[in-house]
Scaffold this motif. Structure first.
Motif, PDB file in Angstrom:
ATOM      1  N   THR B 144       0.806  -1.213   0.000  1.00 24.97           N
ATOM      2  CA  THR B 144       0.000   0.000   0.000  1.00 24.97           C
ATOM      3  C   THR B 144       0.844   1.269   0.000  1.00 24.97           C
ATOM      4  O   THR B 144       0.313   2.350   0.229  1.00 24.97           O
ATOM      5  CB  THR B 144      -0.925   0.020   1.235  1.00 24.97           C
ATOM      6  OG1 THR B 144      -0.129  -0.273   2.386  1.00 24.97           O
ATOM      7  CG2 THR B 144      -2.020  -0.995   1.097  1.00 24.97           C
ATOM      8  N   SER B 148       0.954   4.141   3.253  1.00 18.36           N
ATOM      9  CA  SER B 148      -0.219   3.282   3.466  1.00 18.36           C
ATOM     10  C   SER B 148      -1.508   4.013   3.782  1.00 18.36           C
ATOM     11  O   SER B 148      -2.088   3.851   4.860  1.00 18.36           O
ATOM     12  CB  SER B 148       0.078   2.300   4.604  1.00 18.36           C
ATOM     13  OG  SER B 148       0.968   1.320   4.138  1.00 18.36           O
ATOM     14  N   LEU B 152      -7.282   2.157   1.755  1.00 20.41           N
ATOM     15  CA  LEU B 152      -6.736   1.066   0.950  1.00 20.41           C
ATOM     16  C   LEU B 152      -6.179  -0.038   1.853  1.00 20.41           C
ATOM     17  O   LEU B 152      -6.048  -1.190   1.440  1.00 20.41           O
ATOM     18  CB  LEU B 152      -5.628   1.620   0.039  1.00 20.41           C
ATOM     19  CG  LEU B 152      -5.073   0.693  -1.026  1.00 20.41           C
ATOM     20  CD1 LEU B 152      -6.163   0.235  -1.969  1.00 20.41           C
ATOM     21  CD2 LEU B 152      -3.961   1.383  -1.807  1.00 20.41           C
ATOM     22  N   THR B 153      -5.853   0.309   3.099  1.00 21.72           N
ATOM     23  CA  THR B 153      -5.271  -0.656   4.027  1.00 21.72           C
ATOM     24  C   THR B 153      -6.328  -1.466   4.766  1.00 21.72           C
ATOM     25  O   THR B 153      -5.978  -2.330   5.565  1.00 21.72           O
ATOM     26  CB  THR B 153      -4.437   0.086   5.079  1.00 21.72           C
ATOM     27  OG1 THR B 153      -5.186   1.223   5.504  1.00 21.72           O
ATOM     28  CG2 THR B 153      -3.122   0.539   4.501  1.00 21.72           C
ATOM     29  N   ASN B 158      -7.994  -4.904   1.249  1.00 14.22           N
ATOM     30  CA  ASN B 158      -6.701  -5.546   1.386  1.00 14.22           C
ATOM     31  C   ASN B 158      -6.795  -6.734   2.329  1.00 14.22           C
ATOM     32  O   ASN B 158      -6.312  -6.699   3.457  1.00 14.22           O
ATOM     33  CB  ASN B 158      -5.698  -4.531   1.948  1.00 14.22           C
ATOM     34  CG  ASN B 158      -4.385  -4.628   1.226  1.00 14.22           C
ATOM     35  OD1 ASN B 158      -3.903  -5.732   0.982  1.00 14.22           O
ATOM     36  ND2 ASN B 158      -3.817  -3.501   0.885  1.00 14.22           N
TER      37      ASN B 158
END
Lengths: 351, 624
Positions: B144, B148, B152-153, B158
Motif C-alpha cells: 500500500t 499506506s 486502501l489498508t 486488502n
C-alpha cells in the motif's frame, strides 16, 4: 599540455551544450501529460508560479554551486602545505545576511503562491455547469446532473467555459488530474472536493489517477474531450438518446446475453433497457461512441473489445469484473467464443 | 539484590550469565556500545542492499514502456517495501549505528547510560526487520505504499496479511527506536565528561540529541495511528471506515504529523556527520557553531508545523493550504543557513579531498538541489501539478539519498579507521564516490522531468506514447550505476576490515575526543575520563602541544593504567530474550493471539530476570 587543455575545453563546451539541450527539452510540451503545455487558466496560473519559483531556485542553485565550486578549487590543500589556515569561528553579520536574504526571496514568492491557491480553489461565478466525478477502482465516472447524462472515463466539456467539478470516491482515495488543464485534487471517500476546469482549445486531453489506489492504479486513466459549443450541444443530445433492442441478429444475441445469462446488467447501466441499471461498473450507454476502453488503457476497437472481454484481468489486474462477475469467477459459466462475438456486436452497436 | 539474582540463576540453570563470552555468543550478549553500533551498522547496511535490490527491480520494470518483468501486485509490494526498508531499516538504523558507536566516545564516556537497554534496542530492531521481510515469504509483502493511506489498508480492500506485517513490524521498530532515543537523551544529558558543556558538544552529538527528542515525540503519533489501523483490521473497528462514519484523512494527518519530523530524523544525523567531516578536512572550525546548532533545533521544532504540505491535494481548503505553504517556506530559512555555514566552513580552509570529504561536499551539493525542489513543493498551487508525480520521487531521493545517505557514506568512510583500526582503500573509495555521485544524479535528475511531464508515481507500467521512455531509461541506467557503486563499497569495506593498512589513533588530524584514543578503542574507551577545556578539545590540545600530557583526571570506576580495574557492566543475554519474546508476540498478533500471549510471557519473564540481574556478578567483583 596546451593541446590537452584545448581538448578538455572542447569537451567542456560539448558537455555544456548537452546539458543546455537537456534542460531546454525539460520544458518539452511533447508529452500528452506535460505540465509545461498549460492550456487552461488553472494550469496556466500554476505554470506561472512554477516559473517564478524555478527562477528563484535557479538563482539559489547557481549561487550555492558557484561558491561551492570556487571554494573547492581555490582552497584545495597543497601537498606541502602543513600550516593551519586562519581559524575563523564565525561572522555574525554574514550569518544575519544569509538569514534575511532567503527570507526576502520567500516573501516575494509567497504572494503569488497564496493568490494562486485561492484562484485554483474557487470556481468562477459564471461556471457553465457542474460535473460530478466519482473515482472507482479503477475507472472514473462522470455525471452531468443538469444534462441528465452519466458516462465513464471520458469527460466532455465545451471550450472556453469554466466547468465546476465535484469529486467523490466510492472506495479508496483516488486523485483527479488533467495535467494540461489543472493540477490534481484527491477523490476522498466521505469527502466532497471542489475544483474547476477550463480549456482554451478544443482537443483531447489526457488524465490519470495520481493517488495510489491499489493493484491497477497505473491503469486508471481518462480523457477530457473539449468541444466547440455547437459540438458539445450535439454530444449532449446524442448521449441522451435511449438505447433500443438491436435489429442485427448477432447484436440481438449479445443483448440477450447481457440482459440474461451473462448477468452483465447486474453491474452495468444502459439507458433504455429497464433491467440494466447496475451501478458497480461503468455506465455503458453509448460505450461505442467512446474513444478508449478500460479507463483510457486502449483504443476502442473491435479487436480490443474482444480481447478485453476474453480476459479483462490480463489488461487490468485485480479488476472487479474479472474477480466478481459470474462469467469470469465461475469457470463453468465462462463465455464461449461465439458468445463473446455476440457481446462485442451488441456493445459496438451502442453508439 | 544479590541473593535474588542468584535465585534467578538457580531457576534458569541452563542460562548461566556469560561472563567472558567469545565468538557469536559474545556478539549476542554484548552490551558494549561499540559492538552494538557495529551490529546496527552491518544489519542496516544489509537492509540497505535489500532495499537497493528492490529499487533495481522497480527500475528494471520501468526501463521502457509496457514491460512486464514483474506483475502489478509484485511491483506494488516492491515500492512499498523499498520505501519502508530504506527509511525504517536502513537510514534510521545506520544513523543509530553512529549514535551507538560515537556518542560515548564524543562526550568522553565509557558507555551509554543504559547498556543493556541499548542491546535490547538492537535486538528489537532486528526483530522488526525480520518481521517486515518475512512477509515476502508468508503470502506477500505490504502493498500500500510506505505511507499506506486508509482506506486502501482496510481488510475490505486488502484482505491479505501484507498490511498486518507492516503494522506490526513498524510497531516493533517503534519500540526499538523509543528505547534507543531515551537512552541517548539520558546519555547526552548525564554522561558528558567534566567540562563537556552544551556549547562544547560536538555537532554530531548535538544533532543526535535533537533527533532523539524528535523520535520520542514523533513515534507515539504513528503508534496511535498504527493501533487504530490494527483495531480496524483485526477487531472490526471503524476509525477509517467511511461507511461507519470513520475518516480516512485522519490517517493522513496522524501519519504526516509523525512523517514530517521523521524526515528530519533521517536528515539531521547526516547533517551532524557532515558538520564533523567538513572542519576536519578543511582544518578549520565549523563556521558559526551556535548558528548551526540553533538552526538544527529550529528545524526540529518547525518540523512539527509543516505536515500538511504532504496533503496539499487532499482538499483541506485554501486557508489550510496557505498556512502550511507559508510554514513550509519558512523552514527553508534555517536549512539555508546551514548550507551557507558549511560553505563558509570550507572557505579559506586547507581542503583535503579524501573520500569522506568528497561525500560531505557531495552532500551539500545534492541536498541543495533537494532543498530547492522542496521549496518548490511549498508553492501549494503549483505543487498540485507535482504532488504524487516523479518530481516528488526526485525530491525525496535528492534529500534522502543525496542528503541522508551521502552523509552516512561520509561517516562510514570517516570513522572506518576508528571503528575497525584499519584504513579503507582510498583509491577504491574515490572511484566509488564518483560512481555513486554520477549514478544517483543520472537516476534521480531525469525524474524531475518525467514528473513535470505528468508521470505519476507508483505506476507499474506506462504507454509508449507518453513521452516518458527516455527519462525512465536514463533513471534505470543511473540506478544500475548506484548498484555497482554499492558493491564496490562492500568490497572495499570487507577487504579493508580484514587486511587494510593499520590505522593510527588520529589519521585525519581530527578535532573531537574519539580521535584521542586508540583505533579501535579499547572496551573501556577512555583510560582516564578526559577533562574537556575547549570546543574541539582534541584539536586544541594537539595544537597547544598538550596532547600527550593531558591533565590526569579522576577515573570513573577507580584504578588507572591499561584499563585494569575499570569496571564495565558484564554481558547479558536478557535483552535479546526480551526481543525474542517481542518477536514471537508480534508474529502471534498477525496469526494467532495465543502465540502472542506466549511471546508476551517470554518478554515479561525476561524483563523480570533482567531487572534483578546485577550490573556485575558479585563473585566476579570480589575477585578485584
Amino acid at each position: 599540455m596546451l593541446n590537452m587543455i584545448r581538448g578538455s575545453r572542447r569537451q567542456i563546451y560539448l558537455l555544456l551544450t548537452v546539458l543546455l539541450v537537456t534542460l531546454l527539452s525539460a520544458c518539452s510540451k511533447e508529452s500528452p501529460q506535460s505540465t509545461f503545455d498549460a492550456l487552461g487558466p488553472v494550469s496556466q496560473s500554476q505554470l506561472t508560479i512554477l516559473w517564478v519559483i524555478l527562477g528563484a531556485g535557479a538563482f539559489v542553485f547557481v549561487l550555492v554551486f558557484a561558491l561551492l565550486i570556487f571554494a573547492t578549487i581555490r582552497y584545495r590543500r597543497k601537498s606541502d602545505d602543513e600550516a593551519d589556515p586562519p581559524q575563523i569561528h564565525g561572522n555574525n553579520k554574514l550569518e544575519i545576511a544569509w538569514t534575511i536574504a532567503p527570507a526576502i526571496i520567500l516573501i516575494i514568492v509567497a504572494v503569488p503562491t497564496v493568490r494562486g491557491i485561492f484562484f485554483d480553489a474557487n470556481p468562477p461565478d459564471d461556471a457553465a455547469f457542474t460535473v460530478e466525478a466519482t473515482g472507482h477502482q479503477w475507472w472514473f465516472e462522470f455525471e452531468y446532473p443538469e444534462q441528465g447524462i452519466v458516462t465513464a472515463n471520458e469527460l466532455h466539456i465545451p471550450v472556453n467555459q469554466a466547468v465546476a467539478v465535484n469529486l467523490y470516491s466510492v472506495d479508496v482515495i483516488h486523485s483527479f488530474w488533467v495535467p494540461k488543464l489543472a493540477g490534481k485534487l484527491d477523490m476522498v471517500p466521505g469527502n466532497e472536493n471542489h475544483m474547476w476546469l477550463e480549456a482554451d482549445e478544443p482537443g483531447v486531453y489526457f488524465g490519470q489517477c495520481a493517488e495510489f489506489c491499489g493493484e491497477s492504479h497505473a491503469k486508471m486513466r481518462f480523457r477530457v474531450v473539449v468541444h466547440t459549443q455547437a459540438d458539445f450541444d450535439a454530444w449532449v443530445i446524442a448521449q441522451k438518446q435511449l438505447a433500443a433492442i438491436p435489429t442485427d441478429p448477432l447484436a440481438k444475441e449479445g443483448y440477450d446475453l447481457f440482459i440474461g445469462q451473462a448477468q452483465c446488467w447486474a453491474c452495468h447501466t444502459i439507458d433504455g433497457f429497464q433491467r440494466a441499471r447496475g451501478s458497480v461498473g461503468p455506465n455503458l450507454s453509448h460505450v461505442a461512441s467512446r474513444m478508449q476502453l478500460g479507463a483510457g488503457i486502449m483504443d476502442n476497437t473491435q479487436e480490443n473489445l474482444r480481447a478485453w472481454l476474453e480476459d479483462p484481468n490480463s489488461f487490468k489486474p485485480g479488476n472487479v469484473m474479472s474477480r466478481d462477475a459470474v462469467v469470469y469467477a465461475d469457470p463453468s459459466k465462462g463465455l464461449s467464443e461465439p458468445q463473446i462475438s455476440a457481446l462485442v456486436a451488441f456493445l459496438r452497436s451502442l453508439d | 539484590m544479590a541473593t535474588e539474582s542468584l535465585d534467578i540463576h538457580i531457576k534458569f540453570p541452563l542460562l548461566k550469565r556469560p561472563l567472558h563470552p567469545t565468538g557469536i555468543w559474545g556478539w549476542m550478549t554484548t552490551i558494549d556500545h561499540k559492538r552494538i553500533g557495529i551490529l546496527y551498522g552491518v544489519t542496516a547496511f544489509i537492509m540497505f542492499l535489500t532495499g537497493g535490490v528492490e529499487a533495481l527491480l522497480i527500475r528494471t520494470q520501468l526501463i521502457g514502456p509496457d514491460k512486464d518483468y514483474v506483475s502489478a501486485e509484485v511491483f506494488n509490494q516492491l515500492f512499498t517495501m523499498h520505501g519502508t526498508t530504506m527509511i525504517f531499516l536502513a537510514i534510521m538504523p545506520l544513523s543509530a549505528a553512529f549514535f551507538n558507536f560515537l556518542i560515548p566516545l564524543q562526550i568522553g564516556a565509557r558507555d551509554v547510560a543504559f547498556p543493556r537497554l541499548n542491546a535490547f534496542s538492537y535486538w528489537t530492531f532486528l526483530a522488526g526487520a525480520i518481521i517486515l521481510n518475512l512477509s515476502w515469504f508468508l503470502g506477500g509483502a505490504p502493498n500500500t505504499g510506505w505511507f499506506s493511506y486508509a482506506p486502501l489498508t482496510s481488510s475490505v480492500f486488502n484482505p491479505g496479511n501484507g498490511p498486518d506485517f507492516w503494522i506490526i513490524g513498524l510497531q516493533v521498530l517503534g519500540i526499538a527506536s523509543l528505547a534507543a532515543s531515551f537512552n541517548f537523551i539520558v546519555t547526552i544529558i548525564n554522561m558528558r565528561a567534566p567540562g563537556m558543556t552544551w556549547t562544547r558538544l560536538p555537532l554530531f552529538t548535538w544533532m543526535t540529541f535533537i533527533t532523539a527528542i524528535l523520535l520520542v515525540l514523533a513515534f507515539p503519533v504513528i503508534t496511535v495511528a498504527l493501533i487504530e489501523l490494527m483495531f480496524d483490521r483485526a477487531f472490526g473497528m471503524n476509525f477509517f471506515n467511511v461507511a461507519a462514519g470513520g475518516t480516512p484523512v485522519l490517517w493522513q494527518h496522524l501519519f504526516w504529523v509523525f512523517g514530517h519530523p521523521e524526515v528530519y530524523i533521517l536528515i539531521l544525523p547526516a547533517m551532524g556527520i557532515v558538520s564533523e567531516v567538513l572542519p576536519t578536512f578543511s582544518r578549520k572550525p565549523l563556521f558559526g557553531y551556535s548558528t548551526v546548532v540553533l538552526a538544527g533545533a529550529i528545524i526540529g521544532f518547525m518540523g512539527w508545523m509543516v505536515w500538511s504540505h504532504h496533503m496539499f491535494t487532499v482538499g483541506l481548503g485554501p486557508i489550510a493550504n496557505s498556512v502550511f505553504a507559508l510554514t513550509t517556506m519558512a523552514i527553508a530559512i534555517p536549512t539555508g543557513i546551514k548550507i551557507f555555514n558549511w560553505i563558509a566552513t570550507i572557505w579559506k580552509g586547507s581542503i583535503s579531498f579524501k573520500t569522506p570529504m568528497l561525500y560531505a561536499i557531495g552532500f551539500i551539493a545534492l541536498f541543495t538541489i533537494g532543498g530547492i525542489s522542496g521549496v518548490m513543493h511549498s508553492m501549494a498551487s503549483s505543487d498540485a501539478q507535482q504532488q504524487d508525480t516523479y518530481f516528488i520521487i526526485a525530491h525525496i531521493h535528492y534529500v534522502l539519498f543525496g542528503g541522508a545517505m551521502m552523509g552516512i557514506f561520509a561517516g562510514m568512510y570517516y570513522w572506518f579507521p576508528k571503528i575497525t583500526g584499519r584504513m579503507y582503500d582510498e583509491k577504491m573509495g574515490q572511484l566509488q564516490f564518483w560512481l555513486m555521485f554520477v549514478g544517483q544524479n543520472l537516476a534521480f535528475f531525469p525524474m524531475h522531468f518525467s514528473g513535470l511531464w505528468g508521470m505519476p508515481r507508483r505506476i507499474y507500467t506506462y504507454g509508449p506514447d507518453m513521452g516518458w521512455t527516455l527519462m525512465n531509461t536514463l533513471s534505470t541506467a543511473g540506478a544500475y550505476l548506484v548498484g555497482i557503486a554499492a558493491l564496490i563499497f562492500v568490497v572495499n569495506m570487507v577487504k579493508s576490515w580484514r587486511k587494510g593498512e593499520l590505522a593510527s589513533q588520529d589519521p585525519w588530524d581530527a578535532r573531537t575526543l574519539e580521535w584521542s584514543i586508540p583505533s579501535p578503542p579499547p572496551e573501556y574507551n577512555f583510560e582516564e575520563i578526559p577533562i574537556v577545556q575547549d570546543r574541539d578539545d582534541w584539536w586544541e590540545r594537539k595544537r597547544s602541544g598538550k596532547a600527550k600530557t593531558a591533565p590526569a583526571a579522576v577515573p570513573v570506576g577507580g584504578g588507572s593504567g591499561g584499563g585494569h580495574g575499570i569496571h564495565l557492566p558484564q554481558p547479558s543475554f536478557w535483552p535479546m530474550v526480551v526481543s525474542i519474546g517481542l518477536f514471537i508476540g508480534a508474529m502471534g498478533l498477525i496469526y494467532n493471539i495465543a502465540v502472542a500471549a506466549i511471546g508476551g510471557a517470554i518478554a515479561l519473564i525476561a524483563i523480570y530476570a533482567w531487572s534483578f540481574e546485577p550490573v556485575n556478578e558479585p563473585d566476579e567483583e570480589s575477585g578485584h
